[in-house]
Scaffold this motif. Structure first.
Motif, PDB file in Angstrom:
ATOM      1  N   ILE A   1       1.265  -1.174   0.030  1.00  0.00           N
ATOM      2  CA  ILE A   1      -0.092  -0.244  -0.252  1.00  0.00           C
ATOM      3  C   ILE A   1       0.715   1.610  -0.405  1.00  0.00           C
ATOM      4  O   ILE A   1       0.312   2.142  -0.749  1.00  0.00           O
ATOM      5  CB  ILE A   1      -1.026  -0.086   0.777  1.00  0.00           C
ATOM      6  CG1 ILE A   1      -2.409  -1.577   1.212  1.00  0.00           C
ATOM      7  CG2 ILE A   1      -1.932   1.098   1.142  1.00  0.00           C
ATOM      8  CD1 ILE A   1      -2.934  -1.817   2.229  1.00  0.00           C
ATOM      9  N   ALA A   2       2.143   1.248   0.589  1.00  0.00           N
ATOM     10  CA  ALA A   2       2.638   2.524   0.487  1.00  0.00           C
ATOM     11  C   ALA A   2       3.582   2.139  -0.503  1.00  0.00           C
ATOM     12  O   ALA A   2       2.903   3.567  -1.144  1.00  0.00           O
ATOM     13  CB  ALA A   2       3.874   2.084   1.727  1.00  0.00           C
ATOM     14  N   VAL A   3       3.518   1.787  -1.327  1.00  0.00           N
ATOM     15  CA  VAL A   3       4.354   1.813  -2.869  1.00  0.00           C
ATOM     16  C   VAL A   3       3.207   2.094  -3.575  1.00  0.00           C
ATOM     17  O   VAL A   3       3.210   3.713  -4.349  1.00  0.00           O
ATOM     18  CB  VAL A   3       4.991   0.210  -2.922  1.00  0.00           C
ATOM     19  CG1 VAL A   3       5.202   0.849  -4.500  1.00  0.00           C
ATOM     20  CG2 VAL A   3       6.155  -0.062  -2.268  1.00  0.00           C
ATOM     21  N   LEU A   4       2.133   1.699  -3.809  1.00  0.00           N
ATOM     22  CA  LEU A   4       1.090   2.423  -4.169  1.00  0.00           C
ATOM     23  C   LEU A   4       1.044   3.485  -4.125  1.00  0.00           C
ATOM     24  O   LEU A   4       1.013   4.310  -5.548  1.00  0.00           O
ATOM     25  CB  LEU A   4       0.066   0.977  -4.661  1.00  0.00           C
ATOM     26  CG  LEU A   4      -0.218  -0.360  -4.780  1.00  0.00           C
ATOM     27  CD1 LEU A   4      -0.814  -0.976  -4.153  1.00  0.00           C
ATOM     28  CD2 LEU A   4       0.610  -0.567  -5.733  1.00  0.00           C
ATOM     29  N   LEU A   5       1.198   4.609  -3.267  1.00  0.00           N
ATOM     30  CA  LEU A   5       0.779   5.190  -2.915  1.00  0.00           C
ATOM     31  C   LEU A   5       1.144   6.430  -3.083  1.00  0.00           C
ATOM     32  O   LEU A   5       1.660   7.152  -3.536  1.00  0.00           O
ATOM     33  CB  LEU A   5       0.311   6.067  -0.961  1.00  0.00           C
ATOM     34  CG  LEU A   5      -1.395   4.867  -0.623  1.00  0.00           C
ATOM     35  CD1 LEU A   5      -1.700   5.139   0.753  1.00  0.00           C
ATOM     36  CD2 LEU A   5      -2.403   5.327  -0.780  1.00  0.00           C
ATOM     37  N   LEU A   6       2.703   5.565  -2.723  1.00  0.00           N
ATOM     38  CA  LEU A   6       4.246   6.483  -3.127  1.00  0.00           C
ATOM     39  C   LEU A   6       4.030   6.304  -4.676  1.00  0.00           C
ATOM     40  O   LEU A   6       4.300   8.034  -5.039  1.00  0.00           O
ATOM     41  CB  LEU A   6       5.124   6.184  -2.617  1.00  0.00           C
ATOM     42  CG  LEU A   6       6.231   6.532  -1.195  1.00  0.00           C
ATOM     43  CD1 LEU A   6       7.012   5.411  -0.665  1.00  0.00           C
ATOM     44  CD2 LEU A   6       6.255   7.912  -1.096  1.00  0.00           C
ATOM     45  N   SER A   7       2.993   5.916  -5.642  1.00  0.00           N
ATOM     46  CA  SER A   7       3.508   6.386  -6.595  1.00  0.00           C
ATOM     47  C   SER A   7       2.836   6.906  -7.805  1.00  0.00           C
ATOM     48  O   SER A   7       3.185   7.453  -8.932  1.00  0.00           O
ATOM     49  CB  SER A   7       2.876   4.075  -7.689  1.00  0.00           C
ATOM     50  OG  SER A   7       4.052   3.383  -6.812  1.00  0.00           O
ATOM     51  N   ILE A   8       1.950   7.550  -6.208  1.00  0.00           N
ATOM     52  CA  ILE A   8       0.301   8.551  -7.355  1.00  0.00           C
ATOM     53  C   ILE A   8       1.273   9.832  -7.575  1.00  0.00           C
ATOM     54  O   ILE A   8       1.999  10.876  -8.100  1.00  0.00           O
ATOM     55  CB  ILE A   8      -0.319   8.790  -6.371  1.00  0.00           C
ATOM     56  CG1 ILE A   8      -1.166   7.116  -6.297  1.00  0.00           C
ATOM     57  CG2 ILE A   8      -0.993   9.914  -6.494  1.00  0.00           C
ATOM     58  CD1 ILE A   8      -2.156   7.326  -4.973  1.00  0.00           C
ATOM     59  N   SER A   9       2.242  10.153  -6.320  1.00  0.00           N
ATOM     60  CA  SER A   9       3.563  11.061  -6.200  1.00  0.00           C
ATOM     61  C   SER A   9       4.996  11.479  -7.436  1.00  0.00           C
ATOM     62  O   SER A   9       5.242  12.000  -7.580  1.00  0.00           O
ATOM     63  CB  SER A   9       3.270  11.924  -4.995  1.00  0.00           C
ATOM     64  OG  SER A   9       2.314  12.085  -4.196  1.00  0.00           O
ATOM     65  N   ILE A  10       5.385  10.481  -6.763  1.00  0.00           N
ATOM     66  CA  ILE A  10       6.301   9.969  -7.436  1.00  0.00           C
ATOM     67  C   ILE A  10       6.947   8.758  -8.283  1.00  0.00           C
ATOM     68  O   ILE A  10       5.863   7.520  -8.361  1.00  0.00           O
ATOM     69  CB  ILE A  10       7.821   9.373  -6.050  1.00  0.00           C
ATOM     70  CG1 ILE A  10       7.667  10.726  -4.800  1.00  0.00           C
ATOM     71  CG2 ILE A  10       9.437   8.743  -6.581  1.00  0.00           C
ATOM     72  CD1 ILE A  10       7.602   9.754  -3.829  1.00  0.00           C
ATOM     73  N   TYR A  11       7.231   9.228  -8.954  1.00  0.00           N
ATOM     74  CA  TYR A  11       7.759   8.168 -10.480  1.00  0.00           C
ATOM     75  C   TYR A  11       8.404   6.473 -10.377  1.00  0.00           C
ATOM     76  O   TYR A  11       8.820   7.405 -10.009  1.00  0.00           O
ATOM     77  CB  TYR A  11       8.296   8.776 -11.432  1.00  0.00           C
ATOM     78  CG  TYR A  11       7.755   8.010 -12.881  1.00  0.00           C
ATOM     79  CD1 TYR A  11       6.995   7.239 -13.797  1.00  0.00           C
ATOM     80  CD2 TYR A  11       8.792   7.419 -13.469  1.00  0.00           C
ATOM     81  CE1 TYR A  11       6.651   6.167 -14.751  1.00  0.00           C
ATOM     82  CE2 TYR A  11       9.209   6.574 -14.979  1.00  0.00           C
ATOM     83  CZ  TYR A  11       7.690   5.615 -14.913  1.00  0.00           C
ATOM     84  OH  TYR A  11       7.681   5.190 -16.606  1.00  0.00           O
TER      85      TYR A  11
END
Lengths: 49, 306
Positions: free
Chosen positions: B197-207
């Motif tokens: 979930i942390a990776v998926l959420l981070l992916s929204i803001s960081i490529y």
């Protein structure tokens, strides 16, 4: 584009080494280990084991 | 790959990523039955981070396979998997990450979510980029080899404690379809789901946060970026230093000085943003040689980053 079009010796050596390693691995029976692991649900991989 | 517009390249890449993901995960009945494919193709590795316990997977994840062999009683070195990685890396390097990895595709899709601030350059980025090498050395290689149970088998430490791709592609679908697995899920599953979930959420803001900082497979392919057949070249004679290549790179790579950086996933945004064709791939050069009338700077001297 001279550099791009010249023969890439490093890549060729790496590719040959890779193919050679795969053949050695197959000869040693590593493929069977990979196969046995891959056909059973890996409980560790899904966060249970 | 002939030079195309930036937009066309993104569309083409999305099609290749989706097509390859579907092709290598086409055991559709597995998703419904909560079971995995057990055919002979499972003996073959796929190039991307694609868990072999994904119900649809037809092949094996190279990182999982590497740990399986290293942790086995019989072997403490995997010629087969390392040979596969060397061969794939020699051909295209991290192009695998940009074009063929299913977990990369998931991160790409999430990054398209609008109205959220996007970050390209971050203060901790330079340090965090080393994390993937530490994960590779410790969790993928050292711990499976050194720590074994009473039967002499080592755990796949990376898969067990970190891999968010395995949780997404195998853990969640299998637990959704299989009640007995759901009952067995506990703290470890919660931990792995939290990482995902942390990776998926981070992916929204960081490529591509996972590819950038934590992927051990990307770390291996990245080491071969400078040596692979497919590589980027900069023609200094035709480069006008406009900086569009660096502006187009969502990974924040200094393209003008390091075209074959170990962090480059070879998405092609930089080469397609170049207005003069000074920045091109070795494949572009090969195609230009076959079509002399459409070449870009063919007679000029090129410079590669290594």
């Amino acid at each position: 584009m001279k550099a791009a079009l010249s023969f890439n010796k490093k890549a060729a050596a790496l590719l040959v080494a890779g193919i050679l390693f795969m053949l050695i691995g197959a000869y040693r029976g590593e493929i069977a280990v990979v196969f046995q692991k891959a056909i059973i649900i890996c409980l560790e991989c899904i966060g249970i084991g | 790959m002939a030079k195309v517009s930036l937009k066309k390249n993104k569309i083409r890449r999305a099609w290749v990523q989706s097509g390859f993901t579907v092709l290598t995960n086409s055991h559709a009945s597995g998703f419904l039955q909560g079971k995995i494919y057990t055919g002979p193709a499972k003996a073959v590795c796929v190039p991307g981070l694609n868990c072999y316990s994904c119900p649809g997977a037809l092949g094996s994840c190279p990182v999982g396979s590497l740990q399986a062999v290293l942790g086995s009683r019989e072997f403490s070195m995997s010629f087969y998997v390392l040979g596969f990685l060397a061969a794939a890396g020699a051909l295209v390097g991290r192009l695998v990450c940009g074009w063929l990895c299913p977990f990369g595709l998931v991160q790409d899709i999430l990054h398209k979510i609008p109205f959220v601030r996007k970050y390209t350059k971050m203060r901790a980025d330079r340090v965090l980029r080393w994390l993937k090498y530490a994960i590779l050395a410790v969790f993928v290689i050292a711990l499976p080899v050194w720590i074994s149970d009473v039967t002499g088998m080592g755990d796949p430490w990376y898969c067990k404690y970190i891999c968010p791709s395995g949780t997404l592609m195998a853990g969640w679908p299998l637990l959704a379809a299989n009640a007995s697995l759901r009952r067995a899920a506990g703290a470890l599953f919660a931990w792995k789901s939290a990482i995902l979930i942390a990776v998926l959420l981070l992916s929204i803001s960081i490529y591509r946060p996972f590819c950038r900082w934590a992927c051990p497979l990307g770390a291996i392919y990245g080491l071969m970026n400078r040596a692979s057949f497919y590589r980027l070249e900069l023609d200094r004679d035709t480069c006008i230093d406009c900086g569009r290549c660096e502006a187009a790179c969502k990974l924040g790579i200094p393209v003008l000085t390091d075209q074959n950086s170990a962090d480059c996933i070879r998405c092609g945004d930089c080469t397609n943003a170049c207005p003069t064709g000074a920045l091109h791939s070795s494949l572009d050069a090969l195609l230009a040689q076959k079509r002399p009338d459409t070449s870009h700077g063919q007679t000029h001297k090129s410079q590669s980053s290594d």
